[in-house]
Motif scaffolding. Structure first.
Motif, PDB file in Angstrom:
ATOM      1  N   LEU A  15       0.816  -1.214   0.000  1.00 46.52           N
ATOM      2  CA  LEU A  15       0.000   0.000   0.000  1.00 46.52           C
ATOM      3  C   LEU A  15       0.844   1.256   0.000  1.00 46.52           C
ATOM      4  O   LEU A  15       0.336   2.353  -0.262  1.00 46.52           O
ATOM      5  CB  LEU A  15      -0.941   0.010   1.215  1.00 46.52           C
ATOM      6  CG  LEU A  15      -2.015  -1.075   1.271  1.00 46.52           C
ATOM      7  CD1 LEU A  15      -2.839  -0.925   2.548  1.00 46.52           C
ATOM      8  CD2 LEU A  15      -2.909  -1.025   0.047  1.00 46.52           C
ATOM      9  N   GLY A  16       2.133   1.126   0.298  1.00 47.31           N
ATOM     10  CA  GLY A  16       3.005   2.294   0.356  1.00 47.31           C
ATOM     11  C   GLY A  16       2.747   3.134   1.593  1.00 47.31           C
ATOM     12  O   GLY A  16       2.355   2.623   2.646  1.00 47.31           O
ATOM     13  N   LYS A  17       2.938   4.446   1.480  1.00 48.83           N
ATOM     14  CA  LYS A  17       2.704   5.356   2.591  1.00 48.83           C
ATOM     15  C   LYS A  17       1.215   5.595   2.774  1.00 48.83           C
ATOM     16  O   LYS A  17       0.512   5.983   1.840  1.00 48.83           O
ATOM     17  CB  LYS A  17       3.417   6.692   2.354  1.00 48.83           C
ATOM     18  CG  LYS A  17       4.930   6.632   2.503  1.00 48.83           C
ATOM     19  CD  LYS A  17       5.325   6.639   3.964  1.00 48.83           C
ATOM     20  CE  LYS A  17       6.826   6.786   4.141  1.00 48.83           C
ATOM     21  NZ  LYS A  17       7.243   6.900   5.547  1.00 48.83           N
ATOM     22  N   VAL A  18       0.731   5.341   3.985  1.00 51.63           N
ATOM     23  CA  VAL A  18      -0.697   5.478   4.277  1.00 51.63           C
ATOM     24  C   VAL A  18      -0.876   6.461   5.427  1.00 51.63           C
ATOM     25  O   VAL A  18      -0.200   6.356   6.457  1.00 51.63           O
ATOM     26  CB  VAL A  18      -1.313   4.113   4.660  1.00 51.63           C
ATOM     27  CG1 VAL A  18      -2.777   4.272   5.051  1.00 51.63           C
ATOM     28  CG2 VAL A  18      -1.167   3.130   3.513  1.00 51.63           C
ATOM     29  N   LEU A  19      -1.779   7.433   5.258  1.00 51.93           N
ATOM     30  CA  LEU A  19      -2.095   8.355   6.340  1.00 51.93           C
ATOM     31  C   LEU A  19      -2.942   7.624   7.368  1.00 51.93           C
ATOM     32  O   LEU A  19      -4.022   7.111   7.051  1.00 51.93           O
ATOM     33  CB  LEU A  19      -2.846   9.579   5.808  1.00 51.93           C
ATOM     34  CG  LEU A  19      -3.181  10.663   6.848  1.00 51.93           C
ATOM     35  CD1 LEU A  19      -1.894  11.278   7.410  1.00 51.93           C
ATOM     36  CD2 LEU A  19      -4.073  11.745   6.241  1.00 51.93           C
ATOM     37  N   CYS A  20      -2.473   7.558   8.610  1.00 51.07           N
ATOM     38  CA  CYS A  20      -3.148   6.808   9.670  1.00 51.07           C
ATOM     39  C   CYS A  20      -3.490   7.715  10.845  1.00 51.07           C
ATOM     40  O   CYS A  20      -2.780   8.688  11.113  1.00 51.07           O
ATOM     41  CB  CYS A  20      -2.246   5.678  10.174  1.00 51.07           C
ATOM     42  SG  CYS A  20      -1.718   4.534   8.893  1.00 51.07           S
ATOM     43  N   ARG A  21      -4.564   7.360  11.527  1.00 53.28           N
ATOM     44  CA  ARG A  21      -4.922   8.073  12.757  1.00 53.28           C
ATOM     45  C   ARG A  21      -4.648   7.163  13.948  1.00 53.28           C
ATOM     46  O   ARG A  21      -4.951   5.979  13.918  1.00 53.28           O
ATOM     47  CB  ARG A  21      -6.384   8.514  12.757  1.00 53.28           C
ATOM     48  CG  ARG A  21      -6.752   9.382  13.981  1.00 53.28           C
ATOM     49  CD  ARG A  21      -8.114  10.009  13.833  1.00 53.28           C
ATOM     50  NE  ARG A  21      -8.191  10.912  12.696  1.00 53.28           N
ATOM     51  CZ  ARG A  21      -7.790  12.193  12.734  1.00 53.28           C
ATOM     52  NH1 ARG A  21      -7.280  12.705  13.847  1.00 53.28           N
ATOM     53  NH2 ARG A  21      -7.909  12.942  11.663  1.00 53.28           N
TER      54      ARG A  21
END
Length: 251
Positions: free
Chosen positions: A190-196
């Motif tokens: 998925l590569g770089k994923v913005l996560c909370r």
């Protein structure tokens, strides 16, 4: 390594809450996620989550299957092979049965949790230990597995703690989850994923035999994919990390 470490890591992913309505819970048919399980610096094995439709006694059901298996190195010392099946009524979006089959070291267990939605009770049976119990639950309460999807669908306000009730075998536990800030994490293909980030605080220290979740990361988008979770265990720290993700079927 403690006897229940692997299954406890899975169970910690999946608390249960009476505050979510069935229509809020999404069951993405065809979705599959594979995680690596780490205990300190040691890679212990993998766990896989699958959401699928099945036929049971002539009726269509949703089944969420969770499996965990130790890798070859750990298996030479302490082999683990666990399967948990959660059965959900698609008409109501609520689970009706949870079956656990665990083989950890020399210990083999089989447990069944049946939920009576009309009377709001749960019956837990340990076939391996020949014990059972029946207890009341809140209307709409999730079992451990179905809450994975309820948690992903829940609308959190950052920095505002949200209480949940956790239903695990014979006991109810209180837990509070607070949504925090975001960060980008590298996640396999998925590569770089913005996560909370979500911080977890249990009311009691004996939650899951002192296997305490501390931080959970979900992708900060409509998918709300579980990316990573950090845990405190009696013999150190553990974490699970997403390795592979297969999206749900397009309907």
């Amino acid at each position: 390594m403690r006897r229940r470490l692997f299954f406890s890591l899975l169970a910690l992913l999946l608390p249960a809450s009476p505050f979510l309505h069935a229509e809020e819970i999404r069951f993405p048919i065809g979705e599959q996620a594979t995680y690596s399980i780490h205990w300190g610096l040691l890679n212990c094995g993998t766990s896989t989550f699958r959401c699928e439709e099945i036929e049971e006694n002539g009726k269509t059901m949703i089944r969420v299957r969770v499996q965990a298996r130790s890798n070859w190195l750990v298996s030479t010392i302490y082999p683990v092979e666990d399967t948990v099946d959660c059965y959900i009524d698609p008409a109501t979006g609520q689970s009706v049965r949870l079956e656990k089959s665990t083989s950890e070291g020399e210990k083999i267990c089989r447990d069944i949790l049946t939920i009576d939605r009309e009377n709001n009770t749960a019956e837990w049976i340990s076939e391996s230990d020949n014990i059972s119990t029946n207890y009341p639950i809140e209307a709409g309460a999730c079992d451990a597995v179905s809450f994975l999807y309820a948690f992903r669908a829940h609308a959190f306000t950052p920095d505002v703690p949200q209480p949940f009730s956790i239903v695990v075998d014979t006991a109810l536990h209180g837990i509070t989850i607070t949504a925090g800030g975001t960060d980008r994490k590298k996640v396999g293909a998925l590569g770089k994923v913005l996560c909370r980030r979500y911080t977890v605080a249990p009311e009691r220290d004996d939650l899951f035999v002192r296997k305490i979740p501390q931080m959970i990361w979900l992708s900060d988008d409509e998918r709300k994919i579980l990316i990573r979770m950090d845990l405190k265990v009696p013999v150190g720290k553990a974490r699970i990390e997403l390795d592979e993700y297969i999206p749900p079927l397009q309907r």
